[in-house]
Design a protein around this motif. Structure first.
Motif, mmCIF file in Angstrom:
data_model
loop_
_atom_site.group_PDB
_atom_site.id
_atom_site.type_symbol
_atom_site.label_atom_id
_atom_site.label_comp_id
_atom_site.label_asym_id
_atom_site.label_seq_id
_atom_site.Cartn_x
_atom_site.Cartn_y
_atom_site.Cartn_z
ATOM 1 N N ILE A 47 0.841 -1.203 0.000
ATOM 2 C CA ILE A 47 0.000 0.000 0.000
ATOM 3 C C ILE A 47 0.874 1.249 0.000
ATOM 4 C CG2 ILE A 47 -1.596 1.383 1.392
ATOM 5 C CD1 ILE A 47 -2.901 -1.240 2.291
ATOM 6 N N ALA A 48 1.902 1.250 0.857
ATOM 7 C CA ALA A 48 2.791 2.419 0.953
ATOM 8 C C ALA A 48 3.521 2.663 -0.366
ATOM 9 C CB ALA A 48 3.791 2.212 2.090
ATOM 10 N N ILE A 49 4.100 1.608 -0.929
ATOM 11 C CA ILE A 49 4.837 1.753 -2.188
ATOM 12 C C ILE A 49 3.906 2.188 -3.313
ATOM 13 C CG2 ILE A 49 6.129 0.476 -3.953
ATOM 14 C CD1 ILE A 49 7.276 -1.255 -1.684
ATOM 15 N N ILE A 77 2.971 5.908 -3.074
ATOM 16 C CA ILE A 77 4.067 6.804 -3.463
ATOM 17 C C ILE A 77 4.169 6.896 -4.983
ATOM 18 C CG2 ILE A 77 6.580 7.102 -3.392
ATOM 19 C CD1 ILE A 77 6.475 5.677 -0.622
ATOM 20 N N LEU A 78 3.921 5.767 -5.663
ATOM 21 C CA LEU A 78 4.024 5.729 -7.125
ATOM 22 C C LEU A 78 2.712 6.053 -7.827
ATOM 23 C CD1 LEU A 78 6.196 2.489 -7.415
ATOM 24 C CD2 LEU A 78 6.964 4.859 -7.737
ATOM 25 N N GLY A 79 1.636 6.206 -7.060
ATOM 26 C CA GLY A 79 0.341 6.498 -7.662
ATOM 27 C C GLY A 79 -0.325 5.290 -8.278
ATOM 28 N N TRP A 80 0.094 4.080 -7.879
ATOM 29 C CA TRP A 80 -0.498 2.849 -8.398
ATOM 30 C C TRP A 80 -1.756 2.509 -7.592
ATOM 31 C CZ3 TRP A 80 4.392 -0.813 -8.441
ATOM 32 C CH2 TRP A 80 5.298 -0.356 -9.412
ATOM 33 N N MET A 112 10.016 -6.041 -4.181
ATOM 34 C CA MET A 112 8.902 -5.174 -4.570
ATOM 35 C C MET A 112 9.347 -4.005 -5.442
ATOM 36 S SD MET A 112 6.468 -4.846 -1.206
ATOM 37 C CE MET A 112 5.528 -6.224 -0.559
ATOM 38 N N THR A 113 10.578 -3.566 -5.272
ATOM 39 C CA THR A 113 11.062 -2.384 -5.999
ATOM 40 C C THR A 113 12.059 -2.739 -7.105
ATOM 41 O OG1 THR A 113 12.779 -2.070 -4.309
ATOM 42 C CG2 THR A 113 10.704 -0.884 -4.012
ATOM 43 N N GLN A 130 10.575 8.285 0.440
ATOM 44 C CA GLN A 130 9.263 8.514 1.043
ATOM 45 C C GLN A 130 8.813 7.410 1.996
ATOM 46 O OE1 GLN A 130 9.253 11.895 0.019
ATOM 47 N NE2 GLN A 130 7.084 11.525 0.279
ATOM 48 N N ILE A 131 9.538 6.307 2.093
ATOM 49 C CA ILE A 131 9.129 5.209 2.969
ATOM 50 C C ILE A 131 10.220 4.956 4.003
ATOM 51 C CG2 ILE A 131 10.061 3.390 1.453
ATOM 52 C CD1 ILE A 131 7.612 1.694 2.237
ATOM 53 N N PHE A 132 9.787 4.752 5.256
ATOM 54 C CA PHE A 132 10.718 4.566 6.364
ATOM 55 C C PHE A 132 10.327 3.327 7.158
ATOM 56 C CE2 PHE A 132 10.883 8.936 5.156
ATOM 57 C CZ PHE A 132 12.193 9.349 5.366
#
Length: 387
Positions: free
Chosen positions: A92-94, A97-100, A133-134, A148-150
């Motif tokens: 959800i977080a990723i 951030i990417l607008g997916w 995931m990335t 943007q993610i911690f």
């Protein structure tokens, strides 16, 4: 001659004398200083109808879906152990951030800052899944997500304790939140921060107040996402949807009452842990989203929509209507026969003939294909093989 006071008046006279003595020795500024350090509590905020009409409220900012996760809102994610709750929240977080979109739900188009706090997973799993995931992202996308993610990681022994019943740990929470200043905070699992008995309403309400005060100390619009365990067992898993969805979480129902939105996650197939069902357990501020099946891609560790998921079949299976009904590879071969058949027709034939669940039929077809008893043609149809 001194007159003796009656016994009932002696206490009153002594109290009066003490008050007079105290008034002489007390610092005149004592009360003013005490009220400054410990101010009296303010009354509740109350608006008249006219004031409410004129009140300018902050614009609602949806992080996920229509009010599934929103800024200045408390959302819960509930699921049994091993159903991928932590993985879903990371996705959800990723995705945000990417607008997916995720699970068919849109995310806020502007990249927000996300902080995942918890002790459920080791740094080894966190890094492994984050890297997968990335992996397919462009360098620009990866750089954006990285900024943007911690992640709260268990690097030292003190990192493992996040219980809000300790003043020292509460101070660590505040220092961490001040440093990161996140828009969304994910707490995983809830049991590690809870104060008191998780089955008592009063203790759950106290903990939710403490979480809110801590997470919104520096940013009153912070979205709070609490990840918590669901009740186990076939009957409880069935409560992910339907009338009993409010009973899905473990412990007191005060957690359900205190949240504005609840995401329920349950296994879609007891023999295939890559498949889950995501449903709306609660939605106070918007229309609930429909249940959806998701399937995990082992290479990317991302969930995609499971096109084979059928809600009614899942309900029948988990409620035990199909219990004890199994099929063999021979049944698959007999259903296909000597003709070519579409995949959906094979599944329908097996379900009608043997009373099995769709997921059971799909699993046996896949097994027959893998072992070479049937084959898939270029047309997409299936037929029995020479074997």
């Amino acid at each position: 001659m001194n007159q003796t006071l009656p016994p009932q008046n002696q206490g009153t006279e002594k109290t009066k004398n003490l008050v007079e003595v105290w008034s002489h020795i007390e610092d005149p500024g004592f009360h003013a200083l005490e009220n400054e350090i410990n101010p009296l509590p303010k009354p509740f905020s109350v608006l008249s109808g006219g004031e409410l009409r004129r009140e300018k409220v902050p614009e609602k900012v949806n992080v996920l879906g229509d009010g599934v996760i929103a800024l200045n809102q408390l959302t819960t994610v509930i699921g049994q152990g091993g159903t991928g709750k932590s993985r879903v929240t990371m996705q959800i977080a990723i995705s945000q951030i990417l607008g997916w979109s995720i699970a068919g739900l849109k995310t806020h188009p502007k990249p927000l800052k996300h902080l995942l706090i918890g002790t459920e997973n080791s740094i080894y799993r966190q890094k492994s899944e984050y890297m997968k995931m990335t992996r397919s992202l462009s360098s620009e996308q990866r750089e954006l997500v990285d900024s943007q993610i911690f992640f709260h990681v268990i690097r030292e022994i003190d990192d493992a304790f996040i219980h809000l019943g300790s003043d020292e740990i509460r101070r660590k929470w505040l220092d961490t939140l001040e440093r990161v200043n996140p828009d969304v905070v994910y707490i995983d699992p809830y049991g590690e921060v809870h104060v008191g008995d998780i089955n008592k309403d009063a203790d759950v309400r106290f903990t939710l107040r403490e979480i809110t005060k801590v997470c919104r100390r520096y940013n009153p619009m912070t979205a709070i996402v609490i990840v918590h365990h669901g009740r186990t067992g076939r009957a409880n898993i069935a409560q992910a949807v339907g009338w009993d969805k409010g009973n899905f979480a473990l412990g007191s129902k005060a957690l359900y009452s205190g949240s504005r939105s609840q995401i329920n996650i349950a296994p879609a197939d007891p023999d295939d842990h890559s498949r889950i069902i995501v449903s709306c357990g609660k939605s106070n501020d918007s229309k609930p989203f429909d249940p959806i099946g998701l399937k995990l891609d082992d290479d990317t560790m991302l969930y995609g929509i499971d096109l084979e998921f059928d809600l009614q079949t899942w309900r029948d299976d988990v409620e035990g209507k199909q219990r004890g009904q199994s099929i063999s590879i021979q049944d698959v071969i007999d259903t296909i026969g000597k003709t070519q058949k579409r995949y959906t027709d094979v599944l329908s034939g097996l379900m009608e003939e043997h009373g099995c669940a769709r997921c059971t039929a799909a699993r046996r077809v896949a097994e027959a294909l893998e072992k070479g008893y049937i084959e898939k043609l270029e047309s997409g149809e299936y037929q029995t093989s020479k074997k």
